[in-house]
Design an enzyme around this catalytic site. Sequence first.
Site, PDB file in Angstrom:
ATOM      1  N   LYS A 131      -2.820  31.470 -32.127  1.00 47.97           N
ATOM      2  CA  LYS A 131      -2.540  30.817 -33.410  1.00 47.97           C
ATOM      3  C   LYS A 131      -1.044  30.942 -33.744  1.00 47.97           C
ATOM      4  CE  LYS A 131      -3.705  30.978 -38.253  1.00 47.97           C
ATOM      5  NZ  LYS A 131      -4.240  31.801 -39.316  1.00 47.97           N
TER       6      LYS A 131
ATOM      7  N   LYS B 113      -3.234  -5.266 -24.559  1.00 46.22           N
ATOM      8  CA  LYS B 113      -4.193  -4.309 -23.984  1.00 46.22           C
ATOM      9  C   LYS B 113      -5.088  -4.965 -22.930  1.00 46.22           C
ATOM     10  CE  LYS B 113      -4.103  -1.145 -27.840  1.00 46.22           C
ATOM     11  NZ  LYS B 113      -4.601   0.183 -28.182  1.00 46.22           N
TER      12      LYS B 113
ATOM     13  N   PRO C 194      -3.250   8.704 -23.408  1.00 53.09           N
ATOM     14  CA  PRO C 194      -3.586   7.511 -22.625  1.00 53.09           C
ATOM     15  C   PRO C 194      -4.308   6.516 -23.528  1.00 53.09           C
ATOM     16  CG  PRO C 194      -5.099   9.314 -22.134  1.00 53.09           C
ATOM     17  CD  PRO C 194      -4.019   9.879 -23.025  1.00 53.09           C
ATOM     18  N   ASP C 195      -4.145   5.245 -23.251  1.00 56.79           N
ATOM     19  CA  ASP C 195      -4.852   4.228 -24.033  1.00 56.79           C
ATOM     20  C   ASP C 195      -6.137   3.853 -23.286  1.00 56.79           C
ATOM     21  OD1 ASP C 195      -5.671   1.601 -25.080  1.00 56.79           O
ATOM     22  OD2 ASP C 195      -3.895   1.858 -26.329  1.00 56.79           O
ATOM     23  N   ILE C 196      -7.259   4.225 -23.879  1.00 51.53           N
ATOM     24  CA  ILE C 196      -8.559   4.037 -23.195  1.00 51.53           C
ATOM     25  C   ILE C 196      -8.879   2.553 -23.043  1.00 51.53           C
ATOM     26  CG2 ILE C 196     -11.037   4.573 -23.338  1.00 51.53           C
ATOM     27  CD1 ILE C 196     -10.055   7.015 -25.121  1.00 51.53           C
TER      28      ILE C 196
ATOM     29  N   LYS D 164      -2.316  -7.369 -29.886  1.00 54.74           N
ATOM     30  CA  LYS D 164      -3.008  -6.232 -29.256  1.00 54.74           C
ATOM     31  C   LYS D 164      -3.959  -6.717 -28.165  1.00 54.74           C
ATOM     32  CE  LYS D 164      -3.149  -2.908 -32.119  1.00 54.74           C
ATOM     33  NZ  LYS D 164      -3.477  -2.122 -33.284  1.00 54.74           N
TER      34      LYS D 164
ATOM     35  N   ASN E  48      -7.894  12.267 -37.503  1.00 51.80           N
ATOM     36  CA  ASN E  48      -7.795  11.170 -38.461  1.00 51.80           C
ATOM     37  C   ASN E  48      -9.114  11.015 -39.215  1.00 51.80           C
ATOM     38  OD1 ASN E  48      -9.502   9.057 -37.102  1.00 51.80           O
ATOM     39  ND2 ASN E  48      -8.010   9.438 -35.471  1.00 51.80           N
TER      40      ASN E  48
ATOM     41  N   PHE F 251     -10.954  -2.664 -31.153  1.00 54.59           N
ATOM     42  CA  PHE F 251     -10.858  -2.737 -32.601  1.00 54.59           C
ATOM     43  C   PHE F 251      -9.391  -2.619 -32.980  1.00 54.59           C
ATOM     44  CE2 PHE F 251     -14.857  -2.628 -35.019  1.00 54.59           C
ATOM     45  CZ  PHE F 251     -15.717  -2.814 -33.954  1.00 54.59           C
TER      46      PHE F 251
ATOM     47  N   ASP G 263      -3.059   8.358 -31.184  1.00 52.96           N
ATOM     48  CA  ASP G 263      -2.044   7.812 -30.280  1.00 52.96           C
ATOM     49  C   ASP G 263      -1.207   8.914 -29.652  1.00 52.96           C
ATOM     50  OD1 ASP G 263      -2.709   5.149 -30.622  1.00 52.96           O
ATOM     51  OD2 ASP G 263      -1.636   5.057 -32.541  1.00 52.96           O
TER      52      ASP G 263
HETATM   53  O1  C5P Z   1      -3.247   0.586 -30.649  1.00 49.01           O
HETATM   54  P1  C5P Z   1      -4.362   0.781 -31.610  1.00 49.01           P
HETATM   55  O2  C5P Z   1      -4.763   2.217 -31.792  1.00 49.01           O
HETATM   56  O3  C5P Z   1      -4.223   0.100 -32.914  1.00 49.01           O
HETATM   57  O4  C5P Z   1      -5.597   0.033 -30.897  1.00 49.01           O
HETATM   58  C1  C5P Z   1      -6.867   0.098 -31.399  1.00 49.01           C
HETATM   59  C2  C5P Z   1      -7.857  -0.137 -30.285  1.00 49.01           C
HETATM   60  O5  C5P Z   1      -7.462   0.548 -29.124  1.00 49.01           O
HETATM   61  C3  C5P Z   1      -9.215   0.418 -30.625  1.00 49.01           C
HETATM   62  O6  C5P Z   1     -10.174  -0.373 -29.963  1.00 49.01           O
HETATM   63  C4  C5P Z   1      -9.157   1.813 -30.076  1.00 49.01           C
HETATM   64  O7  C5P Z   1     -10.455   2.320 -29.790  1.00 49.01           O
HETATM   65  C5  C5P Z   1      -8.343   1.608 -28.830  1.00 49.01           C
HETATM   66  N1  C5P Z   1      -7.528   2.742 -28.423  1.00 49.01           N
HETATM   67  C6  C5P Z   1      -7.858   3.436 -27.274  1.00 49.01           C
HETATM   68  N2  C5P Z   1      -7.066   4.478 -26.839  1.00 49.01           N
HETATM   69  C7  C5P Z   1      -5.978   4.835 -27.536  1.00 49.01           C
HETATM   70  C8  C5P Z   1      -5.629   4.142 -28.709  1.00 49.01           C
HETATM   71  C9  C5P Z   1      -6.435   3.115 -29.125  1.00 49.01           C
HETATM   72  O8  C5P Z   1      -8.854   3.107 -26.650  1.00 49.01           O
HETATM   73  N3  C5P Z   1      -5.243   5.830 -27.120  1.00 49.01           N
END
Ligand code: C5P
Length: 407
Positions: free
Chosen positions: A287, A342, A304-306, A338, A209, A324, A277
């Site tokens: 390739k 989260k 995974p969502d950190i 969020k 991105n 953020f 995501d």
């Molecule tokens: O769900 P979204 O991507 O909008 O959430 C944004 C926040 O979640 C940011 O703080 C981003 O660093 C964190 N995030 C994360 N791991 C992910 C997706 C988002 O830590 N896989």
Amino acid sequence: MLNGKRILLIISGGIAAYKSLELIRTLKKSGASVRCILTQGGAQFVTPLSVAALSEEQVYTDLWSLKDETEMGHIRLSRECDLIVVAPASANIIARIANGLADDLASTTILASDKPVMVCPAMNPQMWENAATKSNIETLKKRGVIISGPAAGEMACGEIGYGRLLEPDVILSAITDFFFADKPLAGLKAIVTAGPTFEPIDPVRFVGNRSSGKQGYAIAKALSDLGASVTLVTGPTNEDAPSGIKTICIETARQMLESCQKLLPSDIAVCAAAVADWTPETYQNSKIKKTSDTSVTLKMTQNPDILSTLSKSVEKRPHLIVGFAAETDNLVDNARMKLLKKGCDWIVANSVSPENPVFGADENQVYFITSDKVEEWPRATKDDVARKLAARIVEFFNQDKAKHAAE
Ligand code: C5P
């Protein structure tokens, strides 16, 4: 702790010079590096050999030494340090510094220096009380020189009064205060994530991105400037690694998560990274070849969502977690959702609509959202947004300290 701080210690003449040996040990033990200049007078009381052995550095004594001057000239000596400490400082060296003399290596180095100077006086009480010394001390104070001591007590000559060199541990705490008094986050550990993640498809392609990492880097710097021990975990960006901040470079969301988890426990986590995501479900080792097919399907799986993982970790949850949110619609409502979903403490939300280009820009307009308030912050540079957020973090820890003190 003075980890990484570079002290130039000037040892001038006086019976108290023997304490400078203990001071070198104390400073080294607290993590500082110590380079020493021994004046002619100082060398009457301690030997260059003992100073060199304890400081583990060459000792400098002579302005006119061709060898010293070619290896480490007085200009370099005066610049390659974070603080010059004169201990013990005799009445004589105090007078010479106050009057701008440059007649030996110590006075010349101080005159040539652009670094802060701390003077720890040690002399006979009458010399300390003398109007000449008093006026020299006033001159030094006016110039911003820090005067630490002297202490009162019995002198080597048997007289009693002010004139004793401060004990090494007291000098250490004066030095620590100097470095950290305006560092309200000193002693706190922070993790900051920044930049995009790159999710590989095959050896040459990835899903990424447009995040520039600028906001996260600015936050890492702002927290570090306030004394926090910061580790920046960053995806690929064009930003220079910030000096003095431990930086871990990763590519994928999984690597970012693993790095963050290894850094726990931590007091603060700021997740400013634009983590992908989704990641390709399978990685192709070779390739992928173009075929006659006019379309290709890439199956993605969720990363995974950190932020969530850190916020929900039971044992080692950072004390304050900031996320953020970049939204195109219903910015505040979505960001609040969020925050709840989260489980982080604060969200900094910005609109990424075409009217408010954030990616790569130097400015940002954000909303600062906690469980009980929403603040609209005026448009500002990313550095200023970072400093404002860092100031809020200081407030949070100050309130936290006050709460604990009251309990
Ligand atoms: O769900 P979204 O991507 O909008 O959430 C944004 C926040 O979640 C940011 O703080 C981003 O660093 C964190 N995030 C994360 N791991 C992910 C997706 C988002 O830590 N896989």
